[in-house]
Design a protein around this motif. Structure first.
Motif, PDB file in Angstrom:
ATOM      1  N   ASP A 188     -47.938 -47.198  39.861  1.00  0.00           N
ATOM      2  CA  ASP A 188     -46.647 -47.893  39.777  1.00  0.00           C
ATOM      3  C   ASP A 188     -46.539 -48.639  38.444  1.00  0.00           C
ATOM      4  O   ASP A 188     -46.541 -49.874  38.394  1.00  0.00           O
ATOM      5  N   LYS A 190     -43.948 -48.909  36.641  1.00  0.00           N
ATOM      6  CA  LYS A 190     -42.704 -49.681  36.599  1.00  0.00           C
ATOM      7  C   LYS A 190     -42.946 -51.106  37.062  1.00  0.00           C
ATOM      8  O   LYS A 190     -42.462 -52.069  36.452  1.00  0.00           O
ATOM      9  N   ARG A 191     -43.719 -51.267  38.151  1.00  0.00           N
ATOM     10  CA  ARG A 191     -43.979 -52.615  38.663  1.00  0.00           C
ATOM     11  C   ARG A 191     -44.830 -53.414  37.692  1.00  0.00           C
ATOM     12  O   ARG A 191     -44.601 -54.619  37.493  1.00  0.00           O
ATOM     13  N   ARG A 193     -44.786 -53.184  34.468  1.00  0.00           N
ATOM     14  CA  ARG A 193     -43.887 -53.612  33.384  1.00  0.00           C
ATOM     15  C   ARG A 193     -43.035 -54.800  33.835  1.00  0.00           C
ATOM     16  O   ARG A 193     -42.805 -55.741  33.070  1.00  0.00           O
ATOM     17  N   GLU A 194     -42.575 -54.756  35.087  1.00  0.00           N
ATOM     18  CA  GLU A 194     -41.785 -55.878  35.603  1.00  0.00           C
ATOM     19  C   GLU A 194     -42.608 -57.161  35.647  1.00  0.00           C
ATOM     20  O   GLU A 194     -42.132 -58.236  35.253  1.00  0.00           O
ATOM     21  N   ILE A 195     -43.851 -57.059  36.114  1.00  0.00           N
ATOM     22  CA  ILE A 195     -44.720 -58.237  36.196  1.00  0.00           C
ATOM     23  C   ILE A 195     -44.949 -58.822  34.802  1.00  0.00           C
ATOM     24  O   ILE A 195     -44.999 -60.044  34.623  1.00  0.00           O
ATOM     25  N   ARG A 197     -42.948 -59.064  32.493  1.00  0.00           N
ATOM     26  CA  ARG A 197     -41.754 -59.690  31.932  1.00  0.00           C
ATOM     27  C   ARG A 197     -41.091 -60.684  32.883  1.00  0.00           C
ATOM     28  O   ARG A 197     -40.050 -61.255  32.560  1.00  0.00           O
ATOM     29  N   GLU A 198     -41.674 -60.898  34.051  1.00  0.00           N
ATOM     30  CA  GLU A 198     -41.131 -61.856  35.011  1.00  0.00           C
ATOM     31  C   GLU A 198     -41.671 -63.259  34.763  1.00  0.00           C
ATOM     32  O   GLU A 198     -42.838 -63.428  34.401  1.00  0.00           O
TER      33      GLU A 198
END
Length: 447
Positions: A188, A190-191, A193-195, A197-198
């Protein structure tokens, strides 16, 4: 909030992983593993009845006494996947902590087996099942545990993430970036990358450096599957013996061997206690796996099965056996020594669908096993395999996705960290500032 990371085991070797993260008053332990080579070097050593302190002194399990220097309460013990270098010390150490063991279904079943086999210590730790993509609260101060799906050489592996008010701690052991796995979902990314930038982003990334000195990218499991297909199809017209060995825990690889054995007209049989344990567990929890394959786990039954194979004709069967590292008590090594009813004849094929774990004991045992097989006339097909660990381009991808403020290399010794240190340095990280190669038993204060 103070953030400390205790690098307890796996920072001077490949094996016996254990790391603890303290966020304020809350502590999460990631992995409690075994260094199997420290056990195998002793003949007929059984760890089930041994005391943890003796195993610590041997260097077989992590020395967790540094935990007394962390001021807080352990809220969870989180094994990332079911390999023994990540769960093999749980039965010896987990009872010391009043905390649940949290893992994916397959990993949790393997942990249950470890706890049931233990003869020295009892465990009252609660067992909590959590799937990739799920979260749970840790303590009362805003921390949360998340499981992110990754691909490795065992099913249902995850990278746990501890979200804290200061940023995320990503525990990155063990994985490869596989977009076309044979079993399960792709990694994953995508996840990740989200982490990255969160909120406050990733405060620290703890990374598996097993293959960090190797250039390029680790191939998909589908590459190993096609290599295995090619090798076994090349033996389709051979009417003698064919024997295969691989990691018992590598359910996707075992599944491929079973499929290709049938396609070339042979009956696959899984032989060895660990083969029966891992594949039986996969079937038990509903993993996509051939339901009608024969599994035999105990020595007397194995010898009876090998007698049947010899009587009915070796050319009708393909035994899948333990012993890919040349372990002295494993079935393939006993075959190589002529200690089983299965007779290896000149020209018989032995397929190693596994590489040697890069550790001197394993390398020596595997070398000896292959030589013994060759002395009996067997033709050895070696290293039909892809690794479960990132090479340098995979590490670059993960750093780009997570953009961590701090990095701690793990799962190697200091020389094994060198390729990762070079790569991270080229990405702007500096030793002693935000790049922290370390050893076992240290505590790194980040905040």
């Amino acid at each position: 909030m103070e953030i400390e990371i205790a690098t307890i085991g796996g920072y001077e070797e490949v094996g016996r992983q254990m790391t603890a993260v303290r966020a304020g008053d809350d502590i999460v332990i990631f992995d409690m593993g075994l260094n199997l080579s420290k056990v195998l070097i002793h003949d007929n050593l059984r760890t089930e009845g041994m005391h943890s302190l003796d195993l610590i002194d041997m260097g077989a399990i992590p020395d967790d006494r540094v935990m007394s220097d962390l001021e807080g309460d352990v809220r969870a013990i989180v094994p990332t996947h079911g390999h023994l270098d990540h769960i093999g010390a749980i039965s010896k150490l987990a009872h010391r902590y009043d905390a649940p063991i949290v893992a994916t279904p397959f990993t949790l079943e393997l942990v249950k087996g470890e706890l049931e086999d233990e003869q020295k210590f009892g465990s009252s730790n609660e067992l909590i099942q959590m799937d990739a993509g799920e979260t749970m609260q840790i303590g009362e101060h805003g921390c949360e545990l998340e499981f992110v799906n990754v691909t490795h050489s065992i099913i249902q592996a995850i990278n746990p993430v501890l979200h804290t008010p200061e940023g995320a701690i990503v525990y990155g052991l063990d994985k490869r970036i596989d977009h076309t796995p044979v079993i399960g979902e792709p990694i994953d990314l995508k996840r990740f990358r989200e982490i990255g930038r969160e909120g406050n982003g990733v405060l620290c990334y703890i990374e598996d450096c097993t293959n960090a000195n190797k250039k390029g990218r680790t191939p998909s499991e589908n590459v190993a599957r096609e290599s295995l297909r090619d090798a076994l199809y090349s033996m389709e017209d051979y009417n003698g013996g064919i024997v295969a060995t691989t990691f018992s825990s590598h359910i996707a690889r075992v599944k491929s061997i079973i499929e290709f054995a049938r396609e070339i007209g042979r009956k696959p049989i899984l032989l060895g206690r660990s083969m029966e344990t891992y594949s039986g567990t996969a079937k038990q929890i509903g993993v996509e796996f051939p339901s009608d394959v024969e599994m035999v786990g105990y020595r007397r039954s194995i010898d009876q099965t090998l007698e049947r194979i010899m009587n009915d004709g070796k050319g009708n069967f393909l035994p899948v056996v333990t012993g890919h590292q040349g372990e002295p008590r494993a079935l393939l090594t006993r075959m190589a020594r002529g200690e089983t009813p299965y007779d290896l004849d000149a020209g018989d094929k032995v397929v190693f669908s596994a590489r040697v774990i890069p550790e001197p004991t394993n390398e020596g045992q595997r070398y000896q096993a292959e030589k013994l097989l060759g002395m009996q006339g067997a033709r050895v097909y070696s290293d039909i395999h892809v690794s479960g660990h990132l090479r340098q381009e995979g590490h670059y991808t993960m750093l780009d996705a997570l953009q961590p403020q701090h990095i701690i290399p793990a799962h190697q010794d200091l020389s094994g960290f060198s390729g990762y240190v070079d790569l991270a340095s080229n990405q702007g990280y500096t030793l002693g500032r935000d790049l922290h190669p370390t050893t076992n038993g240290n505590i790194i204060q980040l905040n």
